[in-house]
Design a protein around this motif. Sequence first.
Motif, short mmCIF file in Angstrom:
data_model
loop_
_atom_site.label_atom_id
_atom_site.label_comp_id
_atom_site.label_asym_id
_atom_site.label_seq_id
_atom_site.Cartn_x
_atom_site.Cartn_y
_atom_site.Cartn_z
N ARG A 14 107.48 -15.59 31.79
CA ARG A 14 106.92 -15.88 33.11
C ARG A 14 106.46 -14.59 33.77
N GLU A 15 105.36 -14.69 34.52
CA GLU A 15 104.97 -13.62 35.43
C GLU A 15 105.24 -14.11 36.84
N LEU A 16 106.06 -13.36 37.57
CA LEU A 16 106.45 -13.75 38.91
C LEU A 16 105.68 -12.94 39.94
N LEU A 17 105.03 -13.63 40.84
CA LEU A 17 104.31 -13.02 41.95
C LEU A 17 104.78 -13.69 43.23
N ASP A 18 105.11 -12.91 44.23
CA ASP A 18 105.66 -13.44 45.48
C ASP A 18 106.93 -14.26 45.23
N ASN A 19 107.70 -13.83 44.24
CA ASN A 19 108.98 -14.46 43.90
C ASN A 19 108.84 -15.89 43.38
N LYS A 20 107.69 -16.22 42.81
CA LYS A 20 107.51 -17.54 42.20
C LYS A 20 106.59 -17.41 40.99
N PRO A 21 106.69 -18.35 40.03
CA PRO A 21 105.91 -18.23 38.80
C PRO A 21 104.40 -18.27 39.06
N TRP A 22 103.73 -17.25 38.54
CA TRP A 22 102.26 -17.16 38.64
C TRP A 22 101.64 -17.74 37.38
N PRO A 26 105.28 -20.45 26.64
CA PRO A 26 106.30 -20.21 25.62
C PRO A 26 105.82 -19.21 24.57
N VAL A 27 106.75 -18.42 24.07
CA VAL A 27 106.49 -17.48 22.98
C VAL A 27 107.63 -17.60 21.98
N ARG A 28 107.36 -17.21 20.74
CA ARG A 28 108.40 -17.29 19.71
C ARG A 28 109.00 -15.89 19.49
N LEU A 29 110.31 -15.83 19.49
CA LEU A 29 111.03 -14.57 19.36
C LEU A 29 110.95 -14.05 17.92
N VAL A 30 110.53 -12.82 17.78
CA VAL A 30 110.48 -12.15 16.48
C VAL A 30 111.65 -11.20 16.32
N GLU A 31 111.91 -10.40 17.35
CA GLU A 31 113.06 -9.48 17.31
C GLU A 31 113.59 -9.23 18.70
N ASP A 32 114.90 -9.13 18.82
CA ASP A 32 115.57 -8.82 20.07
C ASP A 32 116.68 -7.83 19.75
N SER A 33 116.45 -6.55 20.06
CA SER A 33 117.42 -5.51 19.76
C SER A 33 117.54 -4.60 20.97
N ASP A 34 118.40 -3.58 20.87
CA ASP A 34 118.55 -2.62 21.95
C ASP A 34 117.25 -1.86 22.20
N GLU A 35 116.42 -1.74 21.18
CA GLU A 35 115.23 -0.91 21.26
C GLU A 35 113.94 -1.69 21.49
N LEU A 36 113.93 -2.96 21.14
CA LEU A 36 112.66 -3.69 21.13
C LEU A 36 112.86 -5.18 21.34
N THR A 110 117.99 -16.86 31.54
CA THR A 110 118.68 -17.74 30.60
C THR A 110 117.74 -18.25 29.52
N HIS A 111 116.47 -18.49 29.89
CA HIS A 111 115.52 -19.13 28.97
C HIS A 111 114.43 -18.20 28.47
N GLY A 112 114.42 -16.94 28.89
CA GLY A 112 113.35 -16.07 28.44
C GLY A 112 113.31 -14.76 29.20
N ILE A 113 112.09 -14.35 29.59
CA ILE A 113 111.91 -13.09 30.29
C ILE A 113 110.93 -13.27 31.45
N ASP A 114 111.11 -12.44 32.48
CA ASP A 114 110.20 -12.40 33.62
C ASP A 114 109.58 -11.00 33.72
N THR A 115 108.32 -10.95 34.12
CA THR A 115 107.61 -9.69 34.30
C THR A 115 106.45 -9.96 35.25
N LEU A 116 105.53 -9.00 35.41
CA LEU A 116 104.30 -9.19 36.18
C LEU A 116 103.27 -8.19 35.70
#
Length: 232
Positions: A14-22, A26-36, A110-116
């Motif tokens: 999700r991209e959040l703008l003004d504290n709500k989804p812009w 869905p995306v498929r997870l390839v890798e989730d580590s401390d680095e990437l 809980t279900h993914g990631i937020d950014t903008l």
Amino acid sequence: MTERFTPGQVIVRRELLDNKPWITYPVRLVEDSDELLAVYLAQGTPMTFGSGPFSWGPHPWQAIADTWQSPGVLQLQRPGDLYAVWVFWSDDRSRHDWYVNFQRPFRRTTHGIDTLDLELDIWVPGDGSPYRWKDVDHFESRAEAGGFADGEADRVREAARELTLALDRGEAWWGPGLVPVAPRSRLEGPGAGTARGGRVGTTCRGGPELRQPRFPHRSKRSGRWRTGACPP
């Protein structure tokens, strides 16, 4: 911190703008580590746009289509970075380019990631030709209008300066000259893990069409190339 995601799992970006989804997709997870954190955005993936009103107006993609039109894209992001690196392949998957998308550091949910998205971009051709800036005017106009958080524009400029210095030295962290394997995975609707009713989490299943790409990257600790992929 939420638990790590599983390779092959479908999560929500999700991209959040003004504290709500812009924009949400869905995306498929390839890798989730401390680095990437690496995710794959498949061609044809549905996109949901917020109804607003938003301080920046409707998301610019809303006027184009409600699905991802380009071939699948691998999105690489390191914790704390003010940008992600998107890997774009040609239609025939014979070549690739890198696209540096400046954005807020991703935050786990809980279900993914937020950014903008923060407007500024750099296109880095895979053939080694010079990189090109994109949307500098949009970024500076947004900054002048007070569209970013306090100090955010300066932090982006500094991150961009450091990154371009690394590019000039041929020291991009994602591996200059590396040609990643083009993914074949697709999101094929709710049965393949598309977000539905706020729940996601499909893992890898048998068959080559749902197997994840192996994308090598350099470990900070060992300095060796390693891979992240679905379990066999």
